[in-house]
Design an enzyme around this catalytic site. Sequence first.
Site, PDB file in Angstrom:
ATOM      1  N   HIS A 149       0.968  -1.222   0.051  1.00 21.53           N
ATOM      2  CA  HIS A 149       0.005   0.050  -0.093  1.00 21.53           C
ATOM      3  C   HIS A 149       0.891   1.262   0.011  1.00 21.53           C
ATOM      4  O   HIS A 149       0.486   2.388  -0.758  1.00 21.53           O
ATOM      5  CB  HIS A 149      -0.914   0.047   1.421  1.00 21.53           C
ATOM      6  CG  HIS A 149      -2.045  -0.860   1.533  1.00 21.53           C
ATOM      7  ND1 HIS A 149      -2.009  -1.777   2.515  1.00 21.53           N
ATOM      8  CD2 HIS A 149      -2.817  -1.487   0.475  1.00 21.53           C
ATOM      9  CE1 HIS A 149      -3.081  -2.611   2.248  1.00 21.53           C
ATOM     10  NE2 HIS A 149      -3.513  -2.583   1.175  1.00 21.53           N
TER      11      HIS A 149
ATOM     12  N   ARG B 240      -2.046  -6.346  -8.381  1.00 16.83           N
ATOM     13  CA  ARG B 240      -0.850  -7.150  -8.061  1.00 16.83           C
ATOM     14  C   ARG B 240      -0.897  -8.529  -9.100  1.00 16.83           C
ATOM     15  O   ARG B 240       0.396  -8.796  -9.489  1.00 16.83           O
ATOM     16  CB  ARG B 240      -1.008  -8.020  -6.611  1.00 16.83           C
ATOM     17  CG  ARG B 240      -0.754  -6.932  -5.518  1.00 16.83           C
ATOM     18  CD  ARG B 240      -1.459  -7.360  -4.227  1.00 16.83           C
ATOM     19  NE  ARG B 240      -2.945  -7.515  -4.321  1.00 16.83           N
ATOM     20  CZ  ARG B 240      -3.592  -7.548  -3.336  1.00 16.83           C
ATOM     21  NH1 ARG B 240      -3.418  -7.848  -2.113  1.00 16.83           N
ATOM     22  NH2 ARG B 240      -5.313  -7.454  -3.408  1.00 16.83           N
TER      23      ARG B 240
ATOM     24  N   LYS C  13     -18.441  -5.814   8.645  1.00 13.58           N
ATOM     25  CA  LYS C  13     -17.395  -6.791   8.546  1.00 13.58           C
ATOM     26  C   LYS C  13     -16.487  -6.287   9.979  1.00 13.58           C
ATOM     27  O   LYS C  13     -16.174  -5.202  10.026  1.00 13.58           O
ATOM     28  CB  LYS C  13     -16.364  -6.356   7.334  1.00 13.58           C
ATOM     29  CG  LYS C  13     -15.780  -7.559   6.635  1.00 13.58           C
ATOM     30  CD  LYS C  13     -15.362  -7.075   5.501  1.00 13.58           C
ATOM     31  CE  LYS C  13     -13.874  -7.116   5.337  1.00 13.58           C
ATOM     32  NZ  LYS C  13     -13.521  -6.679   3.732  1.00 13.58           N
TER      33      LYS C  13
ATOM     34  N   SER D 223      -2.985  -7.598   3.375  1.00 11.01           N
ATOM     35  CA  SER D 223      -3.222  -7.434   4.812  1.00 11.01           C
ATOM     36  C   SER D 223      -3.609  -8.654   5.196  1.00 11.01           C
ATOM     37  O   SER D 223      -3.197  -8.962   6.493  1.00 11.01           O
ATOM     38  CB  SER D 223      -4.192  -6.428   4.884  1.00 11.01           C
ATOM     39  OG  SER D 223      -3.970  -5.064   4.558  1.00 11.01           O
TER      40      SER D 223
HETATM   41  N1  COD Z   1       0.781  -4.162  -3.984  1.00 16.41           N
HETATM   42  C1  COD Z   1       0.075  -3.058  -4.518  1.00 16.41           C
HETATM   43  N2  COD Z   1      -1.153  -2.875  -4.332  1.00 16.41           N
HETATM   44  C2  COD Z   1      -1.947  -3.603  -3.283  1.00 16.41           C
HETATM   45  C3  COD Z   1      -1.259  -4.527  -2.511  1.00 16.41           C
HETATM   46  C4  COD Z   1       0.342  -4.751  -2.698  1.00 16.41           C
HETATM   47  N3  COD Z   1       0.655  -5.491  -2.112  1.00 16.41           N
HETATM   48  N4  COD Z   1      -1.993  -4.732  -1.612  1.00 16.41           N
HETATM   49  C5  COD Z   1      -3.121  -4.483  -1.709  1.00 16.41           C
HETATM   50  N5  COD Z   1      -2.993  -3.392  -2.707  1.00 16.41           N
HETATM   51  C6  COD Z   1      -3.866  -2.685  -3.388  1.00 16.41           C
HETATM   52  C7  COD Z   1      -5.368  -3.374  -3.766  1.00 16.41           C
HETATM   53  O1  COD Z   1      -5.274  -4.125  -5.051  1.00 16.41           O
HETATM   54  C8  COD Z   1      -6.296  -2.162  -3.873  1.00 16.41           C
HETATM   55  O2  COD Z   1      -6.438  -1.506  -5.019  1.00 16.41           O
HETATM   56  C9  COD Z   1      -5.771  -1.183  -2.566  1.00 16.41           C
HETATM   57  O3  COD Z   1      -4.445  -1.441  -2.359  1.00 16.41           O
HETATM   58  C10 COD Z   1      -6.419  -1.553  -1.159  1.00 16.41           C
HETATM   59  O4  COD Z   1      -6.360  -2.721  -0.690  1.00 16.41           O
HETATM   60  P1  COD Z   1      -7.324  -3.234   0.284  1.00 16.41           P
HETATM   61  O5  COD Z   1      -7.136  -4.814   0.311  1.00 16.41           O
HETATM   62  O6  COD Z   1      -6.954  -2.502   1.748  1.00 16.41           O
HETATM   63  O7  COD Z   1      -8.616  -2.846  -0.014  1.00 16.41           O
HETATM   64  P2  COD Z   1     -10.098  -3.309  -0.473  1.00 16.41           P
HETATM   65  O8  COD Z   1      -9.651  -3.961  -1.747  1.00 16.41           O
HETATM   66  O9  COD Z   1     -10.704  -4.192   0.482  1.00 16.41           O
HETATM   67  O10 COD Z   1     -10.923  -1.989  -0.701  1.00 16.41           O
HETATM   68  C11 COD Z   1     -12.069  -1.998  -1.356  1.00 16.41           C
HETATM   69  C12 COD Z   1     -13.033  -0.741  -1.138  1.00 16.41           C
HETATM   70  C13 COD Z   1     -12.867  -0.366  -0.035  1.00 16.41           C
HETATM   71  C14 COD Z   1     -12.323   0.328  -2.083  1.00 16.41           C
HETATM   72  C15 COD Z   1     -14.453  -1.366  -1.872  1.00 16.41           C
HETATM   73  O11 COD Z   1     -14.888  -2.183  -0.982  1.00 16.41           O
HETATM   74  C16 COD Z   1     -15.426   0.187  -1.543  1.00 16.41           C
HETATM   75  O12 COD Z   1     -15.213   0.890  -2.490  1.00 16.41           O
HETATM   76  N6  COD Z   1     -16.353  -0.166  -0.874  1.00 16.41           N
HETATM   77  C17 COD Z   1     -17.446   0.949  -0.669  1.00 16.41           C
HETATM   78  C18 COD Z   1     -18.638   0.696  -1.084  1.00 16.41           C
HETATM   79  C19 COD Z   1     -18.655   0.596  -2.842  1.00 16.41           C
HETATM   80  O13 COD Z   1     -18.551   1.892  -3.323  1.00 16.41           O
HETATM   81  N7  COD Z   1     -18.552  -0.345  -3.446  1.00 16.41           N
HETATM   82  C20 COD Z   1     -18.276  -0.481  -4.871  1.00 16.41           C
HETATM   83  C21 COD Z   1     -19.621  -0.279  -5.441  1.00 16.41           C
HETATM   84  S1  COD Z   1     -19.273  -0.870  -7.110  1.00 16.41           S
END
Ligand code: COD
Length: 159
Positions: free
Chosen positions: A16, A89, A40, A127
């Site tokens: 991140h 990724r 969640k 994570s």
């Molecule tokens: N290297 C590079 N990028 C990474 C890495 C890594 N090692 N690990 C994670 N990432 C990227 C992920 O691909 C993602 O792009 C970002 O970092 C955040 O990752 P996470 O896992 O912390 O977050 P997510 O994927 O759980 O987030 C999801 C959201 C919160 C963005 C999503 O659920 C959301 O928008 N929710 C609100 C309701 C909504 O609008 N839904 C969508 C309607 S279509």
Amino acid sequence: MIAVYPGSFDPVTNGHIDIIQRAAKLTDTLYVAVLTNPSKKPFFTVEERISLLEKVTEDIPNVKIEPFSGLLIDYAEKIGAKIIFRGLRAVSDYEYELQMALANKKLKGDTETLFMVANSKYSFLSSSLVKEIATFGGDLTGMVPDFVISEVEAKIKRR
Ligand code: COD
């Protein structure tokens, strides 16, 4: 230009952080938006996740950390962000990311999702993996900053 990098960040990882550093260079203001999701059960509370992110980004002046709930696209509109950054990724990320990007585009056509390819050093990292390794006493060195390792270990001990 204002952009948003949304996620759960439970907890923030070096993957991140790499995306935040690179995205901040391309934008005037980068909002790192932390999902508050009462349905969640997160490992860290939203306040704790925000505090960890504030610490890791304290040297990047154009990054702001904020909580958000509801639809991402509504939050993006509220802060005036026309760009949503997401990290990719592997091919396995693509299906979910594509679905979300297309849904967000349908909801509000003038906001673009930009995918940033993960740094190969961190492309295995998530994570969930960090929490699993920590739960079984594995070494998190190089996966998250050292102070985050301490916070994860302390959290596990308190459980
Ligand atoms: N290297 C590079 N990028 C990474 C890495 C890594 N090692 N690990 C994670 N990432 C990227 C992920 O691909 C993602 O792009 C970002 O970092 C955040 O990752 P996470 O896992 O912390 O977050 P997510 O994927 O759980 O987030 C999801 C959201 C919160 C963005 C999503 O659920 C959301 O928008 N929710 C609100 C309701 C909504 O609008 N839904 C969508 C309607 S279509």
